[in-house]
Design an enzyme around this catalytic site. Structure first.
Site, short mmCIF file in Angstrom:
data_model
loop_
_atom_site.label_atom_id
_atom_site.label_comp_id
_atom_site.label_asym_id
_atom_site.label_seq_id
_atom_site.Cartn_x
_atom_site.Cartn_y
_atom_site.Cartn_z
N SER A 131 0.43 -1.23 0.42
CA SER A 131 0.20 0.07 0.24
C SER A 131 0.95 1.62 0.22
CB SER A 131 -1.20 0.25 1.31
OG SER A 131 -1.98 -0.12 1.01
N LYS A 133 0.21 3.42 -3.25
CA LYS A 133 -0.60 4.81 -3.19
C LYS A 133 -0.44 5.81 -3.32
CE LYS A 133 -3.99 0.79 -1.44
NZ LYS A 133 -4.85 0.14 -0.84
N VAL A 135 1.46 -3.83 3.75
CA VAL A 135 0.65 -5.34 4.35
C VAL A 135 2.51 -5.89 3.97
CG1 VAL A 135 -1.77 -5.47 4.77
CG2 VAL A 135 -0.03 -6.37 2.25
N TYR A 179 -4.37 3.11 7.74
CA TYR A 179 -5.92 2.55 7.48
C TYR A 179 -6.74 3.09 8.35
CZ TYR A 179 -2.34 -1.09 5.13
OH TYR A 179 -1.58 -1.72 4.33
N TYR A 195 -1.95 -2.27 -10.91
CA TYR A 195 -2.40 -1.95 -9.80
C TYR A 195 -1.61 -3.34 -8.57
CZ TYR A 195 -4.30 -2.10 -4.76
OH TYR A 195 -3.92 -2.21 -3.15
N1 GLU Z 1 -1.72 -5.55 -2.61
C1 GLU Z 1 -2.35 -5.24 -1.45
C2 GLU Z 1 -3.88 -5.81 -1.35
O1 GLU Z 1 -3.85 -4.70 -2.62
C3 GLU Z 1 -2.05 -3.92 -1.17
C4 GLU Z 1 -2.59 -4.03 0.76
C5 GLU Z 1 -1.69 -2.78 1.69
O2 GLU Z 1 -0.61 -3.26 1.73
O3 GLU Z 1 -3.12 -2.39 2.46
O4 GLU Z 1 -4.59 -6.50 -0.77
#
Ligand code: GLU
Length: 305
Positions: free
Chosen positions: A61, A64, A259, A241, A189
């Protein structure tokens, strides 16, 4: 500073035992939960490091904010705002924002999956391969590291098991919020999440956000200062988050976790911090990583509040 970092690493190492590795992407469950590294890039050009700060892991993430930067650089704030909003969802990163039979672009947050999937469509490029390549180039430029590349194994693992993200993307398609082929958008993505970095890369990327869009040392501008303010504000309210409020109280700086176990923290005008420790709490944040940032913030008075 190196001594302080070593001390923090020692003090916080026991917390690596308190979290659990992400296992919904099978490949991530193969990480070593004992790995722990910290890297700091400061505004005077100095770097400090300790532990496994060059160990590679996938960005997840933490891509992002880079996706958001690329979307802003390609389209400007006004156009990006037509597709993704800025309000925190207060929900997990893969939540389906679907409570009242409608899905509005203002409800899409760029720091959670739906918003991020939507942002892939905003990157300029004739194909999704080209869009991804441009995102990868931006990541390399911000980190000052041309060797950053895709971790193919994690990418394949996530692509093979990403049903929830598929569901989110098809929902976006249903509501006309993405127009292109869903599988192509998702491929971009999944690749974006599988970019491989280390703490040093995250610290340097965080530094550019802390330095109003200018690279360290050369001072070369990569993006306008107002994009740094925009992204940092969003990181402050939703980068960690549904633990962002708690993090704001305890640490008090914009940050983004993933994650894969990484955290990138931005201390405006002062420093960028990269941390890696893959054992996560129930919200997806690195347990030891948060503890280390909390301690660092107290000792160096980092909170912006
Ligand atoms: N690739 C992970 C997903 O889309 C990223 C989630 C994350 O790091 O919060 O589930």
């Amino acid at each position: 500073m190196d001594e302080l970092l070593e001390q923090i690493l020692r003090e916080c190492a026991p917390y690596t035992k308190e979290g659990a590795l992400a296992n919904y992407i099978p490949e991530l469950a193969k990480a070593d939960p004992n790995d722990f590294g910290i890297f700091i890039m400061s505004s005077d050009g100095r770097t400090n490091r300790t532990g496994d700060c060059h160990k590679p892991f996938t960005i997840q993430s933490i891509v992002k904010p880079i996706l958001l930067l690329q979307a802003l650089m390609d389209n400007g704030i006004e156009e990006v705002r037509r597709h993704v909003g800025v309000e925190a969802t207060g929900k997990p990163f893969d939540a389906i924002n679907y409570s009242d039979q409608s899905l509005l672009s203002d409800h899409l947050n760029p720091m959670v999956n739906m918003g991020a999937i939507c942002m892939c469509t905003l990157i300029k490029g004739d194909t999704y391969q080209e869009k991804f390549e441009r995102l990868l180039q931006l990541t390399r430029r911000l980190a000052g590291n041309d060797s950053i590349c895709l971790n193919e194994t994690v990418y394949r693992s996530e692509k093979a098991t990403g049903s929830k993200n598929r569901a989110l993307a098809y929902l976006l398609k249903t509501y006309g919020m993405i127009r292109d082929d869903v599988e192509e958008v998702l491929d971009c993505y999944f690749r974006a999440c599988s970019i491989q970095v280390c703490c040093a890369d995250l610290a340097r990327i965080g530094f550019v956000l802390a330095n109003h869009g200018r690279l360290p040392i050369s001072g070369e501008r990569v993006f306008p200062s107002e994009y740094a303010s925009y992204v940092n504000a969003i990181l402050m309210t939703c980068g960690m988050y549904d633990g962002s409020g708690e993090f704001a109280v305890k640490v008090g700086v914009p940050a983004k976790s993933g994650v894969g176990g990484g955290i990138m923290a931005v201390v405006p005008t002062r420093m960028g911090i990269g941390i890696y420790s893959p054992a996560l709490d129930g919200k997806g944040n690195s347990v030891a990583g948060i503890k280390a940032l909390e301690t660092l913030s107290q000792r160096l008075y980092l909170s912006i509040f």
